[in-house]
Design an enzyme around this catalytic site. Structure first.
Site, PDB file in Angstrom:
ATOM      1  N   LYS A  38       0.771  -1.245   0.000  1.00 36.41           N
ATOM      2  CA  LYS A  38       0.000   0.000   0.000  1.00 36.41           C
ATOM      3  C   LYS A  38       0.799   1.290   0.000  1.00 36.41           C
ATOM      4  CE  LYS A  38      -0.807   0.277   4.978  1.00 36.41           C
ATOM      5  NZ  LYS A  38      -1.817   0.370   6.017  1.00 36.41           N
ATOM      6  N   CYS A  61       8.342   1.673  11.245  1.00 34.92           N
ATOM      7  CA  CYS A  61       7.610   0.488  10.805  1.00 34.92           C
ATOM      8  C   CYS A  61       8.515  -0.417   9.975  1.00 34.92           C
ATOM      9  CB  CYS A  61       6.419   0.934   9.957  1.00 34.92           C
ATOM     10  SG  CYS A  61       5.527  -0.419   9.189  1.00 34.92           S
ATOM     11  N   CYS A  63       6.825  -3.586   9.075  1.00 30.48           N
ATOM     12  CA  CYS A  63       5.846  -4.555   8.571  1.00 30.48           C
ATOM     13  C   CYS A  63       5.099  -4.042   7.339  1.00 30.48           C
ATOM     14  CB  CYS A  63       4.847  -4.926   9.661  1.00 30.48           C
ATOM     15  SG  CYS A  63       3.652  -3.623  10.071  1.00 30.48           S
ATOM     16  N   CYS A  72       5.984   3.770  13.063  1.00 30.85           N
ATOM     17  CA  CYS A  72       5.200   2.621  13.504  1.00 30.85           C
ATOM     18  C   CYS A  72       3.934   3.081  14.223  1.00 30.85           C
ATOM     19  CB  CYS A  72       6.042   1.771  14.457  1.00 30.85           C
ATOM     20  SG  CYS A  72       5.155   0.371  15.154  1.00 30.85           S
ATOM     21  N   HIS A  76       1.786  -3.944  13.375  1.00 31.01           N
ATOM     22  CA  HIS A  76       2.440  -5.258  13.344  1.00 31.01           C
ATOM     23  C   HIS A  76       1.827  -6.219  14.368  1.00 31.01           C
ATOM     24  CE1 HIS A  76       4.705  -2.922  16.350  1.00 31.01           C
ATOM     25  NE2 HIS A  76       4.825  -4.080  16.972  1.00 31.01           N
TER      26      HIS A  76
END
Length: 97
Positions: A38, A61, A63, A72, A76
């Protein structure tokens, strides 16, 4: 006996080179392996530059699920439960003041 086993293994390894392979279109193979689904998908590579000031800490982040990427947002946690994964953030701390 050992020689016979080596000869058999050699023959099998050689024969496997001629075995038919299933053809998978390149785009399908790449899409199946995509981690980032995304964020900035039009770019060839997603790269982020940032600075961390003295006494500051940032949590990044790893993930690719964060709504606040590159930072983040703990997305996750849900990902790990859903996929039985163990991914976590990158935590970067600046020098102490």
């Amino acid at each position: 006996m050992f020689k016979n086993v080596l000869v058999l293994l050699s023959l099998l390894a050689g024969a496997s080179a001629f075995a038919p392979r299933t053809w998978v279109p390149r785009t399908t193979a790449l899409q199946a392996e995509r981690i980032n689904t995304k964020i900035d998908l039009e770019s060839k590579k997603v790269a982020t530059t940032d600075t961390v000031e003295a006494g500051e800490k940032k949590v990044y982040c790893r993930c690719w699920k964060s709504g606040t990427f590159p930072l983040c947002d703990a997305a996750h946690v849900a990902h790990n439960k859903e996929c039985d994964d163990n991914v976590g953030p990158l935590i970067v701390a600046g020098p102490k003041k």
